[in-house]
Design a protein around this motif. Structure first.
Motif, PDB file in Angstrom:
ATOM      1  N   ILE A 217       0.858  -1.195   0.000  1.00 22.56           N
ATOM      2  CA  ILE A 217       0.000   0.000   0.000  1.00 22.56           C
ATOM      3  C   ILE A 217       0.892   1.242   0.000  1.00 22.56           C
ATOM      4  N   VAL A 218       0.482   2.257  -0.771  1.00 21.17           N
ATOM      5  CA  VAL A 218       1.257   3.492  -0.890  1.00 21.17           C
ATOM      6  C   VAL A 218       0.310   4.686  -0.778  1.00 21.17           C
ATOM      7  N   PRO A 219       0.592   5.664   0.097  1.00 24.17           N
ATOM      8  CA  PRO A 219      -0.222   6.886   0.130  1.00 24.17           C
ATOM      9  C   PRO A 219       0.065   7.742  -1.100  1.00 24.17           C
ATOM     10  N   ARG A 220      -0.895   8.551  -1.477  1.00 27.52           N
ATOM     11  CA  ARG A 220      -0.798   9.349  -2.706  1.00 27.52           C
ATOM     12  C   ARG A 220       0.459  10.209  -2.757  1.00 27.52           C
ATOM     13  N   HIS A 221       0.804  10.834  -1.635  1.00 24.82           N
ATOM     14  CA  HIS A 221       1.929  11.770  -1.656  1.00 24.82           C
ATOM     15  C   HIS A 221       3.271  11.071  -1.876  1.00 24.82           C
ATOM     16  N   ALA A 222       3.341   9.743  -1.604  1.00 31.84           N
ATOM     17  CA  ALA A 222       4.614   9.024  -1.738  1.00 31.84           C
ATOM     18  C   ALA A 222       4.681   8.164  -2.992  1.00 31.84           C
ATOM     19  N   LEU A 223       3.630   8.153  -3.813  1.00 29.74           N
ATOM     20  CA  LEU A 223       3.545   7.191  -4.909  1.00 29.74           C
ATOM     21  C   LEU A 223       4.697   7.327  -5.899  1.00 29.74           C
ATOM     22  N   LEU A 224       4.943   8.515  -6.404  1.00 35.17           N
ATOM     23  CA  LEU A 224       5.990   8.676  -7.415  1.00 35.17           C
ATOM     24  C   LEU A 224       7.374   8.399  -6.837  1.00 35.17           C
ATOM     25  N   ALA A 225       7.610   8.793  -5.604  1.00 33.32           N
ATOM     26  CA  ALA A 225       8.898   8.517  -4.971  1.00 33.32           C
ATOM     27  C   ALA A 225       9.104   7.018  -4.794  1.00 33.32           C
ATOM     28  N   VAL A 226       8.054   6.302  -4.445  1.00 34.85           N
ATOM     29  CA  VAL A 226       8.155   4.849  -4.281  1.00 34.85           C
ATOM     30  C   VAL A 226       8.446   4.182  -5.625  1.00 34.85           C
ATOM     31  N   ILE A 227       7.757   4.608  -6.670  1.00 34.13           N
ATOM     32  CA  ILE A 227       7.982   4.018  -7.992  1.00 34.13           C
ATOM     33  C   ILE A 227       9.431   4.227  -8.432  1.00 34.13           C
ATOM     34  N   GLU A 228       9.962   5.421  -8.226  1.00 32.05           N
ATOM     35  CA  GLU A 228      11.348   5.681  -8.607  1.00 32.05           C
ATOM     36  C   GLU A 228      12.311   4.840  -7.781  1.00 32.05           C
ATOM     37  N   ALA A 229      12.025   4.660  -6.489  1.00 32.73           N
ATOM     38  CA  ALA A 229      12.884   3.841  -5.634  1.00 32.73           C
ATOM     39  C   ALA A 229      12.856   2.381  -6.079  1.00 32.73           C
ATOM     40  N   VAL A 230      11.682   1.892  -6.469  1.00 33.48           N
ATOM     41  CA  VAL A 230      11.559   0.514  -6.942  1.00 33.48           C
ATOM     42  C   VAL A 230      12.350   0.321  -8.236  1.00 33.48           C
ATOM     43  N   LYS A 231      12.228   1.272  -9.146  1.00 38.12           N
ATOM     44  CA  LYS A 231      12.967   1.179 -10.408  1.00 38.12           C
ATOM     45  C   LYS A 231      14.474   1.170 -10.166  1.00 38.12           C
ATOM     46  N   GLU A 232      14.917   1.974  -9.210  1.00 30.56           N
ATOM     47  CA  GLU A 232      16.354   2.060  -8.927  1.00 30.56           C
ATOM     48  C   GLU A 232      16.877   0.765  -8.323  1.00 30.56           C
ATOM     49  N   ALA A 233      16.072   0.106  -7.473  1.00 31.80           N
ATOM     50  CA  ALA A 233      16.523  -1.110  -6.795  1.00 31.80           C
ATOM     51  C   ALA A 233      16.302  -2.368  -7.629  1.00 31.80           C
ATOM     52  N   HIS A 234      15.452  -2.297  -8.631  1.00 35.58           N
ATOM     53  CA  HIS A 234      15.083  -3.477  -9.424  1.00 35.58           C
ATOM     54  C   HIS A 234      16.204  -3.844 -10.400  1.00 35.58           C
ATOM     55  N   PRO A 235      16.474  -5.138 -10.585  1.00 38.56           N
ATOM     56  CA  PRO A 235      17.569  -5.537 -11.480  1.00 38.56           C
ATOM     57  C   PRO A 235      17.225  -5.516 -12.965  1.00 38.56           C
ATOM     58  N   TYR A 236      15.932  -5.444 -13.304  1.00 40.06           N
ATOM     59  CA  TYR A 236      15.557  -5.519 -14.715  1.00 40.06           C
ATOM     60  C   TYR A 236      15.742  -4.184 -15.432  1.00 40.06           C
ATOM     61  N   GLU A 237      15.944  -4.275 -16.742  1.00 40.70           N
ATOM     62  CA  GLU A 237      16.032  -3.073 -17.578  1.00 40.70           C
ATOM     63  C   GLU A 237      14.680  -2.374 -17.645  1.00 40.70           C
ATOM     64  N   GLU A 238      13.622  -3.143 -17.844  1.00 51.81           N
ATOM     65  CA  GLU A 238      12.252  -2.618 -17.859  1.00 51.81           C
ATOM     66  C   GLU A 238      11.499  -3.239 -16.689  1.00 51.81           C
ATOM     67  N   VAL A 239      10.983  -2.399 -15.793  1.00 55.90           N
ATOM     68  CA  VAL A 239      10.317  -2.876 -14.584  1.00 55.90           C
ATOM     69  C   VAL A 239       8.816  -2.978 -14.837  1.00 55.90           C
ATOM     70  N   ALA A 240       8.248  -4.156 -14.588  1.00 53.73           N
ATOM     71  CA  ALA A 240       6.805  -4.360 -14.741  1.00 53.73           C
ATOM     72  C   ALA A 240       6.118  -4.089 -13.401  1.00 53.73           C
ATOM     73  N   TYR A 241       5.209  -3.122 -13.387  1.00 56.18           N
ATOM     74  CA  TYR A 241       4.492  -2.822 -12.153  1.00 56.18           C
ATOM     75  C   TYR A 241       3.095  -2.316 -12.493  1.00 56.18           C
ATOM     76  N   ASP A 242       2.178  -2.450 -11.525  1.00 56.23           N
ATOM     77  CA  ASP A 242       0.803  -1.964 -11.662  1.00 56.23           C
ATOM     78  C   ASP A 242       0.478  -1.080 -10.468  1.00 56.23           C
ATOM     79  N   VAL A 243      -0.376  -0.080 -10.682  1.00 57.18           N
ATOM     80  CA  VAL A 243      -0.834   0.801  -9.608  1.00 57.18           C
ATOM     81  C   VAL A 243      -2.357   0.782  -9.614  1.00 57.18           C
ATOM     82  N   TYR A 244      -2.944   0.412  -8.463  1.00 57.43           N
ATOM     83  CA  TYR A 244      -4.401   0.328  -8.337  1.00 57.43           C
ATOM     84  C   TYR A 244      -4.901   1.357  -7.325  1.00 57.43           C
ATOM     85  N   PRO A 245      -5.853   2.212  -7.695  1.00 61.25           N
ATOM     86  CA  PRO A 245      -6.457   3.110  -6.693  1.00 61.25           C
ATOM     87  C   PRO A 245      -7.341   2.306  -5.741  1.00 61.25           C
ATOM     88  N   LEU A 246      -7.313   2.678  -4.467  1.00 57.45           N
ATOM     89  CA  LEU A 246      -8.069   1.964  -3.447  1.00 57.45           C
ATOM     90  C   LEU A 246      -9.120   2.882  -2.815  1.00 57.45           C
TER      91      LEU A 246
END
Length: 380
Positions: A217-246
């Motif tokens: 779960i991610v609050p709205r204000h942290a969403l973009l920062a979390v996505i960038e952190a995930v991309k930076e830590a992920h080993p793949y060239e293209e990161v597959a992820y989904d974002v669902y509003p709750l």
């Protein structure tokens, strides 16, 4: 597993940065659609690219004179140049001269909306934290933050690193628990193109690999920062992820912050705490209404803080109704001091009140855009 080289990144546009800033600011009340798609972008084009960001409390001639001409620079200010858009220009007016300098240097200007004061990590929250009130709650609750669920697919061996990066950027908090996630093992497939640089497999060959489905779960204000952190830590060239509003109810937000101290604090000690915590120099003189003898003798237990927005009447009224003894604000108008009922009003000044929030904003901008070659500077 070696991490592949990322493709060259393009500098973000002003519109991308404006959208990110908008994601930090809650909607305090329903309003009519703005006449402009970017009402807070006062100078610049949304399609312009940005390589340098300056975060400032307010514009000044000395600041703009010190800045070099930069066609890819964006100024983010806490205070606007004009209360209302001018219909004519007088070059003898200071604000008009500043506007002229911006246009001459081709530096864009974005003014943070007042709703940033009510943001979960905005002016009011950061001011309370800077003073030492870490468990403060909104004084005037106006809503709850939207929640999202981030789902990302990660190789099992890389899952701990991605999980940690997402949590440290703001994902996975549920009540008093952090690092909350759900993880399930599954199978992923992909076929790298001839231009790909895969961490696993070969170009032109269909691959099947074990992958972990990581949900947080991610609050709205942290969403973009979390996505960038995930991309930076992920080993793949293209990161597959989904974002669902709750529809989950997130943390409450609103103007001001209030706190109840475990032990009463003498009023003079409170003033000393403010001066030390906010590093108030001789130029920042505290203004306050004299406390009544009961508060002066028994000490202060219930406090509130909040930046001023030209008039603090709403904050003062809410503090009075909730029996707050002292309210600390940054920037007042003359009407705020006329016939002030309890609580005691302490004005620390506008610039010291917004400084903690602007420093936090600078850090967030570095989290999201620093990896794209953007330099962020906080200029007090």
């Amino acid at each position: 597993m070696t991490r592949p080289a990322r493709r060259s990144v393009v500098a973000p546009s002003i519109q991308e940065i404006v959208s990110f800033l908008g994601s930090l600011c809650p909607l305090l009340a329903p309003t009519a659609p703005p006449a402009s798609a970017n009402p807070n972008l006062h100078v610049g084009s949304p399609t312009d690219l940005v390589e340098q960001i300056y975060v400032v409390p307010q514009l000044s001639c000395s600041l703009l004179t010190a800045l070099p001409s930069h066609k890819r620079a964006l100024l983010i200010s806490a205070a606007p140049l004009f209360d209302t858009p001018p219909i004519a220009f007088d070059w003898k007016t200071p604000a008009h001269r500043l506007l002229s300098q911006l246009l001459e240097k081709q530096i864009a200007l974005y003014v943070l909306p007042l709703s940033y004061a009510a943001a979960p990590e905005g002016y009011d929250a950061c001011l309370a934290e800077a003073i030492g009130f870490h468990e403060a709650l909104p004084l005037c609750v106006t809503g709850a933050e939207q929640q999202f669920k981030l789902v990302v697919f990660v190789p099992p061996q890389a899952t701990p690193d991605v999980h940690r990066a997402a949590a440290e950027a703001g994902a996975g908090t549920i009540g008093e628990y952090t690092y909350c996630s759900f993880q399930a093992l599954g199978k992923g497939t992909f076929l790298p193109s001839e231009r790909a640089n895969p961490a696993i497999g070969k170009r032109g060959q269909l691959e099947e690999v074990e992958e972990m489905r990581l949900e947080m779960i991610v609050p709205r204000h942290a969403l973009l920062a979390v996505i960038e952190a995930v991309k930076e830590a992920h080993p793949y060239e293209e990161v597959a992820y989904d974002v669902y509003p709750l529809h989950n109810v997130g943390a409450p937000y609103g103007r001001g912050r209030k706190v109840r101290l475990e032990k009463p604090m003498a009023f003079d000690d409170l003033l000393s705490t403010l001066e030390q915590a906010l590093d108030l120099g001789p130029a920042c003189r505290l203004r306050y209404t004299p406390p009544d003898p009961q508060i002066a003798n028994a000490g202060v237990t219930h406090l509130a803080v909040g930046i001023g927005t030209g008039s603090c009447n709403d904050l003062l009224g809410a503090a009075h109704e909730q029996k707050i003894e002292v309210i600390i604000v940054g920037g007042t108008s003359p009407s705020d001091w006329i016939g002030v009922p309890p609580p005691v009003l302490v004005d620390i000044g506008f610039l010291p009140s917004v400084a903690p929030g602007l420093r936090r904003l600078s850090d967030k901008l570095r989290q999201v855009f620093g990896g794209r070659g953007v330099k962020i500077e906080y200029a007090f």
